[in-house]
Design an enzyme around this catalytic site. Structure first.
Site, PDB file in Angstrom:
ATOM      1  CB  SER A  33      -7.742   1.254   7.089  1.00 22.18           C
ATOM      2  OG  SER A  33      -6.713   2.171   7.355  1.00 22.18           O
ATOM      3  CD  GLU A  47      -5.830  -0.246   1.521  1.00 23.50           C
ATOM      4  OE1 GLU A  47      -5.735   0.930   1.116  1.00 23.50           O
ATOM      5  OE2 GLU A  47      -6.018  -0.535   2.717  1.00 23.50           O
ATOM      6  CG  HIS A  70      -7.036   4.045   2.647  1.00 21.83           C
ATOM      7  ND1 HIS A  70      -6.414   2.832   2.802  1.00 21.83           N
ATOM      8  CD2 HIS A  70      -7.284   4.510   3.900  1.00 21.83           C
ATOM      9  CE1 HIS A  70      -6.270   2.569   4.086  1.00 21.83           C
ATOM     10  NE2 HIS A  70      -6.796   3.570   4.779  1.00 21.83           N
TER      11      HIS A  70
END
Length: 314
Positions: free
Chosen positions: A118, A222, A284
């Site tokens: 992330s 992602e 995620h």
């Protein structure tokens, strides 16, 4: 010039010391404790950096002051007794502290595993560009997927301790969006793994710690919580800067709470003629694979299988 494989840190063994740091957002203590218990259950000596549970005095989305977060990370990396640095969570804030790190001092330290994803994408880029060290795009200590899904935790454990056992990566949900210009009978692509969160990769362009391009890279991306037009903007910005020129393949992990983006990926990458795979199972999602960045690999686009040429860790 194509991406080259990076230096792989050593694998972990029972009794190794790891330090949990919080380079980005604040960490709920109950989730931190639960994640550290899992790490200790693997036989690791777990330490929590001094400022992990801090909160910034003005901005409650940050885990304490920028200088303190940077100091925690640098101290852990430069400590010869530490075998791995595990991020507690993402959120936002890594970019605020990354330029406070003393990269010269950190380059003198023995490479060790850096674990996170992330917002930690900014650190994956920085460690690759400034230290030449391979890193692990992996669930963080306080992440819901790490605490709540045994398979997610086990895949990280295997990567850290017995990386030969997870050199072949795939997902039951993986789908081939396009084989690009390759013949389906032999749709194999060689490259070096690179990537992270799409929005963070775009934010790293033209920064002191971002890499100039991903030529020769198997781009593992992602995202979470983004509308299609925003992802379109990130990708178009990457295209316009030339950052994506020469990319070997594109692999999409999770895109949780995002608009469907498979058609968008095909549109933005079609002129490259490269394979595009989706739903590869990292990022995620409620379950996530650990993906090493900076490692030479072969992507079999027809079967949506990524085979690492060497184990993630040495």
């Amino acid at each position: 010039m194509n991406l080259q494989p990076l230096t792989r840190p050593r694998r972990l063994t029972t009794g190794d010391r790891v330090v949990v740091v919080a380079p980005s957002g604040p960490v709920p203590k109950d989730r931190l404790d639960a994640g550290c218990d899992i790490l200790r259950g693997w036989g690791l000596d777990v330490s929590i950096a001094p400022h992990v549970t801090d909160r910034h005095e003005r901005f409650d989305y940050l885990a304490g002051a920028d200088a303190d977060r940077a100091a925690d990370l640098q101290a852990a990396w430069c400590d010869p007794s530490v075998a791995a640095v595990v991020c507690a969570r993402g959120g936002y804030g890594a970019q605020r502290m990354v330029d406070l790190l003393d990269w010269s001092a950190m380059a003198q330290a023995e490479p060790k595993a850096l674990v996170g994803f992330s917002d930690i994408t900014a650190l994956h880029e920085a460690f690759a560009n400034c230290l030449g060290v391979a890193t692990l795009h992996a669930p963080m200590a306080a992440a819901d997927s790490f605490i709540g899904d045994a398979g997610t935790a086990e895949h990280l454990r295997q990567t850290l301790f017995e990386p030969e056992s997870v050199q072949t990566l795939t997902s039951e949900q993986a789908q081939v969006v396009t084989l690009g210009s390759l013949d389906g009978a032999d749709a194999r692509v060689l490259g070096v793994t690179v990537g992270g969160c799409i929005s963070l990769l775009a934010a790293e362009l033209a920064t002191p710690t971002g890499r100039p391009n991903v030529a020769g890279g198997i781009l593992m991306i992602e995202e979470v919580g983004e509308e299609a037009y925003r992802i379109d903007r990130y990708l178009t910005h990457m295209l316009r800067t030339g950052w994506l020129d020469g990319v070997a393949a594109v692999v999409l992990g999770s895109s949780r709470d995002c608009d469907p983006i498979e058609d968008l990926l095909a549109d933005r990458f079609e002129h490259f003629g490269v394979p595009i795979i989706s739903q590869f199972g990292f990022g995620h999602g409620a379950q996530t694979l650990t993906i090493p960045f900076g490692v030479a690999a072969t992507l079999d686009a027809k079967t949506a299988t990524l085979s690492l040429d060497v184990p993630a860790l040495a």
